[in-house]
Scaffold this motif. Structure first.
Motif, mmCIF file in Angstrom:
data_model
loop_
_atom_site.group_PDB
_atom_site.id
_atom_site.type_symbol
_atom_site.label_atom_id
_atom_site.label_comp_id
_atom_site.label_asym_id
_atom_site.label_seq_id
_atom_site.Cartn_x
_atom_site.Cartn_y
_atom_site.Cartn_z
ATOM 1 N N ALA A 101 0.819 -1.220 0.052
ATOM 2 C CA ALA A 101 0.117 -0.097 0.031
ATOM 3 C C ALA A 101 0.875 1.223 0.005
ATOM 4 N N ILE A 102 0.217 2.270 -0.507
ATOM 5 C CA ILE A 102 0.998 3.684 -0.591
ATOM 6 C C ILE A 102 1.297 4.047 0.675
ATOM 7 N N LYS A 103 2.631 4.523 1.073
ATOM 8 C CA LYS A 103 2.771 4.980 2.447
ATOM 9 C C LYS A 103 3.115 6.155 2.365
ATOM 10 N N LYS A 104 4.228 6.738 1.436
ATOM 11 C CA LYS A 104 4.736 8.085 1.377
ATOM 12 C C LYS A 104 4.425 8.892 0.242
ATOM 13 N N ILE A 105 3.998 10.146 0.414
ATOM 14 C CA ILE A 105 3.526 10.884 -0.851
ATOM 15 C C ILE A 105 4.469 12.122 -0.930
ATOM 16 N N LEU A 106 4.933 12.229 -2.070
ATOM 17 C CA LEU A 106 6.046 13.464 -2.370
ATOM 18 C C LEU A 106 5.277 14.224 -3.327
ATOM 19 N N MET A 107 4.690 15.222 -2.627
ATOM 20 C CA MET A 107 4.003 16.298 -3.209
ATOM 21 C C MET A 107 4.586 17.419 -4.268
ATOM 22 N N VAL A 108 4.635 17.429 -5.201
ATOM 23 C CA VAL A 108 5.290 18.469 -6.079
ATOM 24 C C VAL A 108 4.249 19.629 -6.301
ATOM 25 N N ASN A 109 3.313 19.490 -6.725
ATOM 26 C CA ASN A 109 2.078 20.636 -7.007
ATOM 27 C C ASN A 109 0.670 19.943 -6.589
ATOM 28 N N ASN A 110 -0.087 20.506 -6.056
ATOM 29 C CA ASN A 110 -1.495 20.481 -5.914
ATOM 30 C C ASN A 110 -2.326 21.597 -5.706
ATOM 31 N N THR A 111 -2.794 22.076 -6.888
ATOM 32 C CA THR A 111 -3.857 23.090 -6.836
ATOM 33 C C THR A 111 -5.219 22.773 -7.076
ATOM 34 N N SER A 112 -5.588 21.701 -6.654
ATOM 35 C CA SER A 112 -6.976 21.220 -6.703
ATOM 36 C C SER A 112 -7.622 21.572 -5.059
ATOM 37 N N VAL A 113 -8.817 21.343 -5.479
ATOM 38 C CA VAL A 113 -9.646 21.569 -4.126
ATOM 39 C C VAL A 113 -9.644 20.705 -2.883
ATOM 40 N N ILE A 114 -8.978 19.469 -3.314
ATOM 41 C CA ILE A 114 -8.438 18.396 -2.327
ATOM 42 C C ILE A 114 -7.578 18.834 -1.498
ATOM 43 N N PRO A 115 -7.384 19.088 -0.099
ATOM 44 C CA PRO A 115 -6.154 19.029 0.484
ATOM 45 C C PRO A 115 -5.089 17.865 0.434
ATOM 46 N N ASP A 116 -3.906 18.387 0.594
ATOM 47 C CA ASP A 116 -2.681 17.390 0.631
ATOM 48 C C ASP A 116 -3.137 16.067 1.445
ATOM 49 N N GLU A 117 -3.446 16.395 2.532
ATOM 50 C CA GLU A 117 -3.615 15.410 3.673
ATOM 51 C C GLU A 117 -4.631 14.311 2.978
ATOM 52 N N LEU A 118 -5.860 14.727 2.553
ATOM 53 C CA LEU A 118 -6.896 14.057 2.046
ATOM 54 C C LEU A 118 -6.527 13.341 0.725
ATOM 55 N N LEU A 119 -5.833 13.823 -0.053
ATOM 56 C CA LEU A 119 -5.545 13.296 -1.335
ATOM 57 C C LEU A 119 -4.553 12.110 -1.102
ATOM 58 N N ALA A 120 -3.482 12.303 -0.008
ATOM 59 C CA ALA A 120 -2.642 11.288 0.469
ATOM 60 C C ALA A 120 -3.234 10.091 1.127
ATOM 61 N N HIS A 121 -4.463 10.300 1.754
ATOM 62 C CA HIS A 121 -5.139 9.342 2.601
ATOM 63 C C HIS A 121 -5.889 8.569 1.503
ATOM 64 N N ARG A 122 -6.496 9.106 0.795
ATOM 65 C CA ARG A 122 -7.136 8.537 -0.623
ATOM 66 C C ARG A 122 -6.287 7.582 -1.588
ATOM 67 N N LEU A 123 -5.158 8.131 -1.533
ATOM 68 C CA LEU A 123 -4.061 7.230 -2.331
ATOM 69 C C LEU A 123 -3.614 6.071 -1.663
#
Length: 364
Positions: A101-123
């Motif tokens: 399962a995906i554990k680590k997210i390296l966020m480069v750019n996220n300009t969507s309405v989904i916050p980084d934490e919520l997107l990481a949780h979904r992934l």
């Protein structure tokens, strides 16, 4: 003349180790009445009945019978065990069979309405189509490599003036050569290093290269991008167990129930038979044509009984007997990951075997 109450202990013709039928039913069946279930938990040791675990009896009586098997679900019967062992398999399947399962997210750019934490949780909750048995665990002291890490890339953008884009799990692309992101260093003269140090491509490993390490389901919605919005990130998946986080649990659900047993103590005919059949919405009962216009109710599928109790309401007491066989369990496993449900059960058996071996070593 007063009648003397005779117990099973007063019966001289009952051999030690054997019980009369009505006592054996109390010992091996859980009975359901209109108000509550009735269960006798006595050991019957005074009658010579030994309820202790015996390996020879277990080997001769234990059986597994597969009833239904699909790509994602299996239903089978385990016969000759008790609830403790059935529950052990259930707990191991939920919490101890490993997956990727995906554990680590390296966020480069996220300009969507989904916050980084919520997107990481979904992934993290996306089931991956990767066999965990060919990967190693990544401990705190280990470096990510091709044997313990899977790297995915998500790079989706919605151009200005374009319609909205739905980002789904199929936008995740597997990177067999490892991370493409470079670690920034203050010393410009030092060698550029990525976040993973793959010594070779995962495509070159025979146990991994059989199929692409994609996602199990391609249509899981992650986000929706409006004009001018984009998401760029890397996702690193590692091996883990559900005891640490639910995203590593390999099953959507796994449960068991004792085999239902429905018995009619006497014949139910005519209109009473039709009323009894209509009481059960699960078609446990059916009508049998006796000829000459006579009909009677029969038990057609006691396995479908859910003990709702409708069939024993407003009928004479003892007409319908609802019981459960205490050593016969109907077990269901729903898989969500790369392993099929039958493979998951085999892995659970191996884990239980290892647990038993460790206990034997510690006690010896």
């Amino acid at each position: 003349m007063s009648k003397k109450k005779v117990s099973a202990l007063d019966m001289p013709d009952v051999p030690m180790g054997q019980l009369p039928e009505h006592l054996n039913l109390q010992r091996t069946r859980l009975r359901c009445k209109a108000d509550a279930p009735i269960h006798y938990s006595g050991a019957y040791a005074s009658m010579g009945v030994d309820n202790s675990v015996d390996i020879k009896n277990f080997n001769s009586n234990f059986k597994v019978e597969i009833v239904r098997l699909t790509e994602d679900e299996i239903e089978f019967d385990m016969i000759g065990i008790d609830a403790a062992l059935a529950n052990a398999f259930r707990r191991i399947l939920i919490a101890e069979v490993p997956t990727m399962a995906i554990k680590k997210i390296l966020m480069v750019n996220n300009t969507s309405v989904i916050p980084d934490e919520l997107l990481a949780h979904r992934l993290g909750l996306i089931p991956l189509d990767a066999d965990p048995r060919v990967f190693e665990y990544l401990s705190e002291n280990d470096e990510p490599n091709e044997r313990n890490t899977i790297v995915y890339k998500l790079d989706v953008s919605c151009k200005k003036g374009s319609p909205r884009i739905t980002v789904k799990s199929d936008h995740l692309k597997w990177l067999p050569n490892g991370s493409e992101l470079e670690i920034a260093t203050l010393d410009k003269s030092s060698k550029v290093k990525s976040y993973t140090s793959f010594s070779c491509s995962q495509n070159s490993l025979p146990e991994i290269s059989k199929k692409p390490l994609g996602v199990k389901h391609d249509d899981i919605i992650l986000a929706k991008l409006g004009p001018g919005q984009e998401i760029e990130l890397e996702a690193h998946a590692v091996k883990g167990i559900g005891k640490d986080h639910a995203k590593w649990s390999p099953v959507a659900a796994t449960w068991y129930r004792m085999l239902p047993e429905v018995v009619l103590s006497e014949e139910v005919k005519g209109q009473d038979a039709e009323k009894l059949v209509k009481k059960c919405p699960l078609n446990v009962f059916d009508i049998e044509d006796l000829g000459n216009g006579e009909k009677k109710a029969v038990v057609a599928n006691s396995r479908a009984c859910t003990f709702c109790g409708e069939c024993i309401r407003d009928v004479s007491e003892g007409l319908v007997k609802l019981r459960r066989v205490e050593d016969h369990f109907i077990f269901t496993i729903e898989s969500v990951g790369a392993l099929s449900p039958d493979e998951l059960f085999i892995e659970a058996v191996k884990i239980l075997e290892e647990k038993c071996h460790r206990q034997i070593v510690q006690l010896s």
